[in-house]
Each structure stands twice: as structure tokens, then as C-alpha cells.
Scaffold this motif. Structure first.
Motif, PDB file in Angstrom:
ATOM      1  N   ARG A 196      20.904  38.554 -12.796  1.00  0.00           N
ATOM      2  CA  ARG A 196      20.023  37.569 -12.171  1.00  0.00           C
ATOM      3  C   ARG A 196      20.685  36.202 -12.125  1.00  0.00           C
ATOM      4  O   ARG A 196      20.535  35.462 -11.158  1.00  0.00           O
ATOM      5  CB  ARG A 196      18.702  37.464 -12.937  1.00  0.00           C
ATOM      6  CG  ARG A 196      17.785  38.649 -12.819  1.00  0.00           C
ATOM      7  CD  ARG A 196      16.337  38.257 -13.141  1.00  0.00           C
ATOM      8  NE  ARG A 196      16.243  37.382 -14.295  1.00  0.00           N
ATOM      9  CZ  ARG A 196      16.078  37.794 -15.545  1.00  0.00           C
ATOM     10  NH1 ARG A 196      16.019  39.095 -15.809  1.00  0.00           N
ATOM     11  NH2 ARG A 196      15.985  36.922 -16.533  1.00  0.00           N
ATOM     12  N   ALA A 253      21.394  34.025  -8.862  1.00  0.00           N
ATOM     13  CA  ALA A 253      20.870  32.664  -8.729  1.00  0.00           C
ATOM     14  C   ALA A 253      21.965  31.687  -8.322  1.00  0.00           C
ATOM     15  O   ALA A 253      21.736  30.788  -7.501  1.00  0.00           O
ATOM     16  CB  ALA A 253      20.233  32.220 -10.045  1.00  0.00           C
ATOM     17  N   GLU A 293      22.473  31.938  -4.661  1.00  0.00           N
ATOM     18  CA  GLU A 293      21.386  31.304  -3.928  1.00  0.00           C
ATOM     19  C   GLU A 293      21.532  29.786  -3.930  1.00  0.00           C
ATOM     20  O   GLU A 293      21.265  29.134  -2.910  1.00  0.00           O
ATOM     21  CB  GLU A 293      20.046  31.720  -4.544  1.00  0.00           C
ATOM     22  CG  GLU A 293      19.732  33.200  -4.367  1.00  0.00           C
ATOM     23  CD  GLU A 293      18.554  33.647  -5.197  1.00  0.00           C
ATOM     24  OE1 GLU A 293      18.056  32.837  -6.011  1.00  0.00           O
ATOM     25  OE2 GLU A 293      18.126  34.816  -5.051  1.00  0.00           O
ATOM     26  N   ARG A 332      15.288  28.693 -12.595  1.00  0.00           N
ATOM     27  CA  ARG A 332      16.368  29.463 -11.958  1.00  0.00           C
ATOM     28  C   ARG A 332      17.734  29.064 -12.517  1.00  0.00           C
ATOM     29  O   ARG A 332      18.624  29.919 -12.669  1.00  0.00           O
ATOM     30  CB  ARG A 332      16.323  29.248 -10.442  1.00  0.00           C
ATOM     31  CG  ARG A 332      15.102  29.885  -9.774  1.00  0.00           C
ATOM     32  CD  ARG A 332      14.987  29.436  -8.346  1.00  0.00           C
ATOM     33  NE  ARG A 332      16.183  29.761  -7.589  1.00  0.00           N
ATOM     34  CZ  ARG A 332      16.595  29.095  -6.511  1.00  0.00           C
ATOM     35  NH1 ARG A 332      15.923  28.048  -6.074  1.00  0.00           N
ATOM     36  NH2 ARG A 332      17.691  29.471  -5.885  1.00  0.00           N
TER      37      ARG A 332
END
Length: 309
Positions: free
Chosen positions: A214, A218, A221, A285
Motif C-alpha cells: 500500500r 501511495a 499516486e 496516506r
């Protein structure tokens, strides 16, 4: 730990310990042994002279196949500091039950006939070394493992070297998914985000959704969402919430995490409603991207908690 003889049911007890001598120290050929019902007594006897690392494994266990070569390598590297004993739990179910083995791999450190410590799962070599360092002096002049070399190269910005090393580790250990996550991290650093996403998407669901994966996702992103140099230039002189948020995104995407976290926390304090609580959501995040144990995550999660409550 107490073990009974599977044939007679009588408890197996180690002999009185004696000080190890040059004659009793294990030779290289004796550093790695297979254990079964016929020589379990020998394991207890060995543990009075030198600690025993008992690797409980099974033929169907893929993580066991990843872990065993690492343990064998470290056993030879430590050259007599301990003996590696391998127990096939399928063939020795009674002994495994007495040892409390519930899942494999399960590695137990035995000394003087008693259980000292254990760990479960196919830990990375670096973590196993750290675990061993609690009980054994470090091996002098031991070369850094490929995993350590890759992590150091990535930390120092030598992305090409890190990628090559992780590619080698993935090829050699295809079931050790942590290496694939780290390979994806190097691809992100090389601006190859789509390749990194494809690699992450190919992992089993439980690995794909784990914290490390994850975090890499992140970071991809953030790079996609962060404003370009031209967009940043257009924000010059502005101090509204939008401008502050976009500058923080760019800082995070560039790896200036502390500055970005500070900016996001300040924006959350001054304009909690901006972007439907975008600052707080982005902080979470970033924590994902850094990992739960990262010092910045620990510090800013505490500050976020204080601000909220």
C-alpha cells in the motif's frame, strides 16, 4: 520444552552439560543435520555443547523453501556458533506436536535442552541476522547480503543497482513477496510507476493489500497527483488552501516528507474543511507510504491524534 521418545513415551532429558572443547565443537559436516524420532535425543545432547537452531518445515510449505537456504547459509557463515537441525513435521508429527508447532516455518533456538526463543514465517535475511545478534556475536568481516546491498543502494539513490539486486532476489526467491514490493519501489524511483503497479497487482491478495505494498502504491499516486513545475510556478505568491495543499503534495512526491507533513498538518489546523478534509486524509496516506514504524509516521501520527482529540 520437554520432549518424550515417540517410541517408548519416556521423557528425553539431556545429559549434564559439560564445557565445550575443540574436540566437541561441530565440524562443518555436522553443522546441518536432519532430525527425526531416531536422533531427537542427539539434538538434546548437542544443545548442551552448542546451541541448536531447529527449523520445523514441511515439503508443501513454499515459505519453508525460501527460508531454508537462508538458514543454511547463515549456519555456515557463523561456522560452529550453532547447529542447524531440520525437522520435517509431516514425517514427525508427534515431535512437532510436543514442540507446539502450529504453523511452518517455525524456527526454535534450543540450548541446554530448553527452548530459548523462536520465530515463525520466512523472515528476510536481514531480520534473521538481527534476531541471531541477540544471542550470538556478529560474524566478523561477513559480506553484506544481496538484500542488505539492495536496501543500501536504494537508500543512497543508486536506483539501478538496487533494481538489479532486487530483480536477482525475486528470480531466486519468487515466493518471497517482500522482494517484489521492494522491486516495485525501485521502479517508482525510476519513474516507471505503471510497471510498478502491474507488479503489485500480480501479487496474491493478502500481499497486495499489505502495508508495504500500500505504501508503494501511495507513493505512485502522489507522483501522479502532484502539480508539475509549471503548475507550481503558477501558484507563486499564493497562500490560499489550494496552493498550500498542492505544494505539500509536490514535497511529498519529491521525498521531502517532513516538510510536506508539516504543511499538511498546518493546513488541517487552519482549514479543516478544505477538499472534504483532504489534508487529514493525505496525512494518513503518507503514513501508509512511509510505513507504521517510520520515525516521521510515529511523530506526526501522535501530533495528528493530539490535534483531533
Amino acid at each position: 520444552m520437554s520432549i518424550v521418545d515417540p517410541r517408548s513415551g519416556a521423557p528425553l532429558t539431556p545429559p549434564e552439560p559439560t564445557a565445550p572443547t575443540a574436540e566437541s565443537a561441530p565440524e562443518e559436516a555436522q553443522l546441518i543435520i536432519d532430525v527425526d524420532r531416531n536422533n531427537i535425543q542427539q539434538l538434546l545432547e548437542i544443545s548442551t555443547q552448542v546451541p541448536v537452531l531447529l527449523d520445523c518445515w514441511a515439503p508443501w510449505c513454499e515459505p519453508c523453501k525460501v527460508l531454508m537456504p537462508i538458514l543454511e547459509k547463515l549456519t555456515r557463515e557463523y561456522n560452529g556458533a550453532f547447529v542447524l537441525a531440520k525437522l520435517n513435521i509431516d514425517e514427525n508429527q508427534e515431535i512437532a506436536a510436543q514442540l507446539g508447532v502450529r504453523s511452518v516455518p517455525d524456527v526454535k533456538l534450543i540450548s541446554q535442552g530448553g527452548l530459548v526463543d523462536h520465530f515463525q514465517g520466512a523472515l528476510p535475511e536481514k531480520e534473521i541476522r538481527e534476531w541471531l545478534s541477540r544471542y550470538f556475536p556478529p560474524v566478523e568481516d561477513a559480506p553484506a547480503s544481496p538484500e542488505e546491498q539492495a536496501a543500501d543502494a536504494l537508500a543512497q539513490g543508486d536506483i539501478a543497482t538496487a533494481r538489479a539486486l532486487y530483480e536477482q532476489l525475486v528470480q531466486q526467491n519468487p515466493e518471497h513477496y517482500a522482494y517484489q514490493v521492494e522491486l516495485a519501489r525501485t521502479l517508482v524511483a525510476e519513474e516507471r510507476g505503471q510497471e510498478a503497479l502491474a507488479l503489485l497487482d500480480s501479487l496474491p491478495p493478502e500481499e497486495r493489500d499489505a502495508a508495504q505494498a500500500r505504501g508503494v502504491r501511495a507513493s505512485i499516486e502522489f507522483r501522479e497527483e502532484a502539480p508539475s513545475s509549471e503548475e507550481l510556478a503558477a501558484l507563486e505568491g499564493r497562500d490560499d488552501s489550494e496552493a498550500r495543499f498542492k505544494r505539500a503534495l509536490r514535497q511529498v512526491a519529491d521525498g521531502d516528507y517532513e516538510t510536506g507533513l508539516e504543511a499538511l498538518l498546518a493546513l488541517m489546523q487552519s482549514d479543516r474543511g478544505y477538499g472534504e478534509d483532504a489534508a487529514r486524509k493525505t496525512l494518513l496516506r503518507v503514513f501508509d507510504a512511509l510505513g507504521a514504524d517510520h520515525p516521521l509516521t510515529v511523530t506526526y501520527r501522535r501530533r495528528l491524534f493530539t490535534l483531533l482529540y
